[in-house]
Each structure stands twice: as C-alpha cells, then as structure tokens.
Design an enzyme around this catalytic site. Structure first.
Site, short mmCIF file in Angstrom:
data_model
loop_
_atom_site.label_atom_id
_atom_site.label_comp_id
_atom_site.label_asym_id
_atom_site.label_seq_id
_atom_site.Cartn_x
_atom_site.Cartn_y
_atom_site.Cartn_z
N ASN A 9 0.89 -1.17 0.00
CA ASN A 9 0.00 0.00 0.00
C ASN A 9 0.92 1.21 0.00
O ASN A 9 1.41 1.63 1.05
CB ASN A 9 -0.89 -0.03 1.25
CG ASN A 9 -1.73 1.23 1.37
OD1 ASN A 9 -1.82 2.02 0.43
ND2 ASN A 9 -2.35 1.41 2.53
N LYS A 11 0.34 4.22 -0.47
CA LYS A 11 -0.32 5.44 0.03
C LYS A 11 -0.03 6.62 -0.89
O LYS A 11 0.08 6.43 -2.09
CB LYS A 11 0.09 5.69 1.48
CG LYS A 11 -0.17 4.44 2.35
CD LYS A 11 -0.09 4.69 3.82
CE LYS A 11 -0.38 3.38 4.56
NZ LYS A 11 -0.36 3.50 6.00
N HIS A 95 -9.74 1.24 4.10
CA HIS A 95 -8.51 1.44 4.90
C HIS A 95 -8.82 2.39 6.04
O HIS A 95 -9.59 3.35 5.88
CB HIS A 95 -7.40 2.00 4.01
CG HIS A 95 -6.08 2.01 4.72
ND1 HIS A 95 -5.74 2.97 5.62
CD2 HIS A 95 -5.06 1.11 4.69
CE1 HIS A 95 -4.53 2.69 6.11
NE2 HIS A 95 -4.11 1.57 5.56
N GLU A 97 -7.24 4.77 7.31
CA GLU A 97 -6.96 6.19 7.07
C GLU A 97 -8.14 6.88 6.38
O GLU A 97 -8.32 8.08 6.51
CB GLU A 97 -5.65 6.34 6.27
CG GLU A 97 -4.45 6.12 7.16
CD GLU A 97 -3.21 5.63 6.44
OE1 GLU A 97 -3.13 5.76 5.20
OE2 GLU A 97 -2.30 5.12 7.14
N GLU A 167 -6.04 -4.90 10.22
CA GLU A 167 -5.03 -3.86 10.41
C GLU A 167 -5.37 -3.04 11.65
O GLU A 167 -6.13 -2.06 11.55
CB GLU A 167 -5.00 -2.92 9.21
CG GLU A 167 -4.50 -3.53 7.94
CD GLU A 167 -3.80 -2.48 7.07
OE1 GLU A 167 -2.67 -2.72 6.68
OE2 GLU A 167 -4.39 -1.41 6.83
N GLY A 173 1.91 2.29 10.81
CA GLY A 173 2.88 3.38 10.73
C GLY A 173 3.54 3.74 12.05
O GLY A 173 4.20 4.78 12.15
N SER A 212 2.86 -2.13 10.40
CA SER A 212 4.30 -2.18 10.72
C SER A 212 4.96 -3.52 10.40
O SER A 212 5.86 -3.95 11.11
CB SER A 212 4.54 -1.78 12.18
OG SER A 212 4.13 -0.44 12.40
N GLY A 233 2.56 -0.94 4.37
CA GLY A 233 2.63 0.49 4.04
C GLY A 233 4.07 0.95 3.96
O GLY A 233 4.74 0.83 2.93
N GLY A 234 4.59 1.45 5.09
CA GLY A 234 5.93 2.06 5.14
C GLY A 234 7.02 1.22 4.49
O GLY A 234 7.84 1.74 3.72
P1 PGA Z 1 2.34 0.33 7.73
O1 PGA Z 1 0.94 0.58 7.03
O2 PGA Z 1 2.93 -0.93 7.15
O3 PGA Z 1 3.15 1.54 7.42
O4 PGA Z 1 2.09 0.18 9.20
C1 PGA Z 1 0.08 -0.48 6.74
C2 PGA Z 1 -1.16 0.04 6.06
O5 PGA Z 1 -1.59 1.16 6.38
O6 PGA Z 1 -1.74 -0.64 5.21
#
Ligand code: PGA
Length: 264
Positions: A9, A11, A95, A97, A167, A173, A212, A233-234
């Site tokens: 992802n 983002k 998601h 967010e 999640e 994050g 994470s 994500g990250g």
């Molecule tokens: P992250 O994000 O791996 O940075 O924690 C995961 C996501 O939001 O799908």
C-alpha cells in the site's frame, strides 16, 4: 491450500523515477520466487505507469480506493471501470486512514465491496480497531461489526471474491506491529466467525495482517496458521525491505507445501 499474498500500500508516496525503480526492482527480485502472490496498490495517477511496467509480469497491481459509482458528478473520485482500464485486478476498500477521516463508513465499505466484485475487481477489505478500542478490549466487537457490514450487503458467499485484512490502527505506521500471537488470535476469531456461516469458505478465504510489517518480523507472522500474508505500508517504500517480505511469504508457502506433502 491458501496461497500467501503480499500487498504494497504505497499510500500518497512516490514519483515517476522512484516508482520505476521500485516496480522494476520488485519484478526482478521476485522472478524466481513465485510461490506467493505480490500486489502493488499505487496512487491513482501512477496506475498507467504500473500497467506499463508490470504488464506481462507475475506482479499484480491495484488502486487504493474507488467510488461505488460508475461515472458522474463525483469530483475527485475514481470509478471501477477506470481502475479496470488501467489493468487493476485489486482495490483496497475501507482502509482505516479513510475510515478515520470520515470518508468511509461501515455501510459504504460494504456497498463498495459488492461493487468491486461486480466490476471484476478483487477487494482487499480492511478491518481494525483503534488504540482506545484495543485498550477497552473491543477488538473482536469492532472487527466483526466491520466484517458484518460486508456480509449484510453481499452475503457470506460474496466474501469469496475478496481478500480480508486485519489492520489494527495502533500498529499502522507506528513501528509497533501486533505480536504474531495477537494477530493470529484475531485472524482465527474472524475465520471462526466465517466458519459458522460457511465452513468451506472459511478454509479458502485469505486473511492478511497489516501494521508495521517489515522484513524482520514477516517470517514470524507468516508462520502463524491463519495469517495468509501482509498489507504493507511504510516498508513498501523501500524496495529491499518489501522484497524481503515477499521472499518471506515465498518461503512460508514452501513450508506449507512441504507440510502437505508430509501429512497428506
Ligand atoms: P504500515 O501501514 O505498514 O506503514 O504500518 C500499513 C497500512 O496502512 O496498510
């Protein structure tokens, strides 16, 4: 036998040169490690670039969101046919967010899950509790409420066309991934809920963990019996890190296959 799947992802990150380096690097580093599925969810303007680079490779791509409408006066939104036109097979729905900023509700995510399936896209449906809900011991209540919103809309059978992702918001994050034990417990609970409604589907549906995930913790997470992969994500912003997670999924799939061979 559920095949592992790792989803990037990305983002709201990237630009043309860094996307190109990432996508080409991912294809070549995973070329001889295809026992798992790899998907990259790009910001919408870069879907054409993903299509140009990933077409005819083993790496799949998708969008990070979509409208429930096919076209019309919906400024800033992207429709399912638009995603399809750029070769997307997957789309992230719900998601946190987007849920937390008020764009997505339980009802709208349920509706869009159904629209994604009808449009020939595979929804990657996100569920997860906030830190406050986690501390209140409400993880099960929240995730089931979110999952039931989809089941109400499309019926339990409808889930079969999608992928689910747990999640926890507190792990996204933050660098504080859920322990493999916690993630396993929640996934096993969600699978158990589906099993009560349709045992065969529960065996086959893929449920991911996200929050994470990195190349150092992926192996332990993927060793859990109910964790079928990761939404990342990250760590998907760094090619080496993301490839490390993909290779861990590939190795975990090999281990599963060996288990099946030794215990037919
Ligand atoms: P992250 O994000 O791996 O940075 O924690 C995961 C996501 O939001 O799908």
């Amino acid at each position: 036998m559920r095949r592992k799947i790792v989803v990037a992802n990305r983002k709201m990150n990237g630009d043309m040169p860094s996307n190109q380096a990432f996508l080409e690097g991912l294809v070549s580093a995973t070329l001889s490690h295809q026992r798992a599925d790899y998907v990259v969810c790009m910001p919408h303007p870069y879907l054409f670039q993903a299509q140009a680079i990933l077409k005819n490779t083993h790496v799949h791509w998708g969008g990070q969101n979509m409208s429930r409408y096919q076209s019309g006066a919906h400024t800033g939104s992207v429709s399912p046919p638009m995603l399809k036109e750029f070769g997307c097979e997957y789309v992230i729905i719900g998601h946190s967010e987007r849920r937390l900023h008020g764009h997505d509700t339980d009802t709208s995510t349920g509706e869009r899950f159904e629209v994604a399936i009808q449009s020939g896209l595979i929804p990657i449906f996100c569920m997860g509790e906030t830190l406050e809900e986690y501390e209140d011991g409400a993880t099960d209540i929240v995730t089931i409420r979110q999952l039931n919103a989809v089941i109400t809309e499309i019926g339990v059978q409808g889930l079969s066309g999608g992928v689910l992702a747990y999640e926890p918001v507190w792990a996204i994050g933050t660098g504080k991934a859920a322990t493999p034990g916690h993630a396993q417990n929640v996934l096993s609970f969600l699978r158990g809920h589906i099993e009560m409604l349709d045992a065969e589907l529960a065996k086959n549906i893929r449920i991911l963990y996200g929050g994470s995930v990195n190349s150092a913790n992926a192996e332990q997470l993927f060793a859990m019996p109910d964790i079928d992969g990761a939404l990342v994500g990250g760590a998907s912003l760094n090619t080496e890190e993301f490839v490390g997670i993909c290779l861990a999924a590939d190795r975990a799939s090999a281990t599963n296959q060996n288990r099946l061979v030794s215990f037919p």
